[in-house]
Design an enzyme around this catalytic site. Structure first.
Site, PDB file in Angstrom:
ATOM      1  N   GLY A 151      28.424   8.847  97.258  1.00 48.15           N
ATOM      2  CA  GLY A 151      28.851   9.299  98.578  1.00 48.15           C
ATOM      3  C   GLY A 151      28.591  10.770  98.823  1.00 48.15           C
ATOM      4  N   ASP A 201      24.130   2.930  97.958  1.00 42.52           N
ATOM      5  CA  ASP A 201      24.478   2.774  99.374  1.00 42.52           C
ATOM      6  C   ASP A 201      24.396   4.127 100.056  1.00 42.52           C
ATOM      7  OD1 ASP A 201      26.744   3.836  98.109  1.00 42.52           O
ATOM      8  OD2 ASP A 201      28.145   2.761  99.402  1.00 42.52           O
ATOM      9  N   GLU A 236      25.013   3.869  90.935  1.00 42.55           N
ATOM     10  CA  GLU A 236      25.848   2.701  91.220  1.00 42.55           C
ATOM     11  C   GLU A 236      25.642   1.522  90.276  1.00 42.55           C
ATOM     12  OE1 GLU A 236      26.191   5.320  94.614  1.00 42.55           O
ATOM     13  OE2 GLU A 236      24.459   4.632  93.449  1.00 42.55           O
TER      14      GLU A 236
END
Length: 367
Positions: free
Chosen positions: A126, A157, A149
């Protein structure tokens, strides 16, 4: 000034994101240093609210994003909360967090004012989402930038598959599958950052942005980035990661003979088999989707599907909660992960779709 007054409207009692204006700049500081500034849903909402205020404040010419503490900008999302939601909840809290987070990532990418991200120290997951989509991305010698991840049974993502799919050759596939952290030189090579500024000069750069235009400040502080490691590894990376399947990629890595290739194979063999196969499919699909918005829509489907799979809970348990570093993946081998298993991650969500592609915009830099 107007910006300082307006920013106060979104400050409130929560100090997880610090907001201030000075001169021509607005400053946003992620402020959870004990958690390496990991993003919570409340932080995402506060960042978005601040960007709204500053976008419409004529006194604010530049937005500057930094992280509190000495360790880095941001280590990623609050994965403990995601673990608890996936294990004990119904997943709606995580889905709501990702919905707002991915919308913020898209907003940053098309923000109409210079968005200067200081990618000092650790910038992962993030943290990449709130920095690497910005129009001015600065790394230093302390920077360690990664999308790790697959090590927790998840899939890159926050637009990570979009960014990595644009990297030269198969470098992005290598980084997405292995989760390898790169320094400033390799980050520039892969398109994750734009400029190198020595860490010791970053405080002055941040301060100077209050008094001078971005281009002028960059001219004072930017230096040539030190050489990275990936350029020399392009030969084996491109040859091995161009294979059709994860199994074949690992086979090529093991057979190649380069010590780096062998190490990469060993790294992959420790990751979630399901996450590896879904990540490879997501990366290759991202190349054909074209826009960040379309890729974020795809990532949202994949992330929501991951909430229903055992590897996400198990991966976070092993790496973050119990820290035994011994995840028990299910299925445990690549051979047991079928094409149908992978396809489930990409199933449209109907009314729950993120729906960013409808607002697909490719703006020109306004400055």
């Amino acid at each position: 000034m107007t910006g300082a007054h307006d920013a106060g409207a979104v400050t409130g009692a929560d100090d997880s994101v610090l907001l201030r204006t000075e001169g021509r700049a607005a400053y946003l500081t992620l402020n959870r240093p004990r958690a390496l500034n990991a993003l919570t849903h409340a932080m995402v909402r506060r960042i978005d609210a601040a960007l709204t205020v500053w976008e419409h404040d004529p006194a604010v010419e530049t937005v500057v994003v930094t992280g509190a503490g000495e360790r880095g900008l941001c280590a990623g999302g609050d994965i403990r909360a995601i673990h608890d939601d996936a294990k004990n909840g119904d997943g709606t809290a995580s889905a709501a967090f990702w919905r707002d987070e991915y919308r913020l990532n898209a907003r940053i990418a098309r923000y109409p004012k210079p968005y200067v991200a200081v990618m000092d120290g650790i910038v992962m997951g993030g943290g990449v989402g709130v920095s690497a989509h910005g129009s001015v991305r600065i790394a230093g010698e302390r920077s360690r930038i990664a999308m790790p991840e697959t090590g927790i049974g998840f899939v890159p993502d926050v637009g990570g598959t979009y960014l990595l799919a644009l990297a030269p050759g198969q470098l992005g596939t290598h980084l997405a599958l292995t989760g390898t952290a790169v320094g400033a030189g390799d980050a520039q090579l892969c398109g994750l950052s734009d400029h190198y500024v020595p860490s010791g000069s970053l405080p002055r750069l941040v301060q100077d942005l209050a008094h001078a235009p971005v281009r002028e400040v960059l001219g004072r502080h930017v230096r040539p980035a030190p050489p990275g490691e990936l350029a020399e590894a392009r030969g084996w990376i491109d040859a091995c990661y161009s294979a059709a399947t994860v199994e074949e990629i690992i086979g090529r890595l093991l057979d190649h003979g380069d010590s780096g290739a062998k190490q990469a194979a060993e790294t992959l063999l420790a990751k979630s088999p399901t996450a590896l196969k879904v990540t490879l499919a997501a990366m290759r699909a991202a190349r054909g989707l074209g826009s960040l918005e379309k890729v974020l829509d795809q990532e949202y489907r994949v992330s929501c599907a991951a909430l229903t799979e055992p590897d996400l809970v198990e991966g976070i348990r092993a790496q973050v909660i119990d820290k035994d570093r011994d995840p028990r993946w299910s299925p445990p081998t690549l051979a047991e992960v079928t094409d149908a298993d992978v396809a489930r991650f990409f199933t449209p969500l109907g009314e729950r779709e993120l729906g960013l592609a409808a607002s697909d915009i490719t703006p020109e830099a306004p400055w």
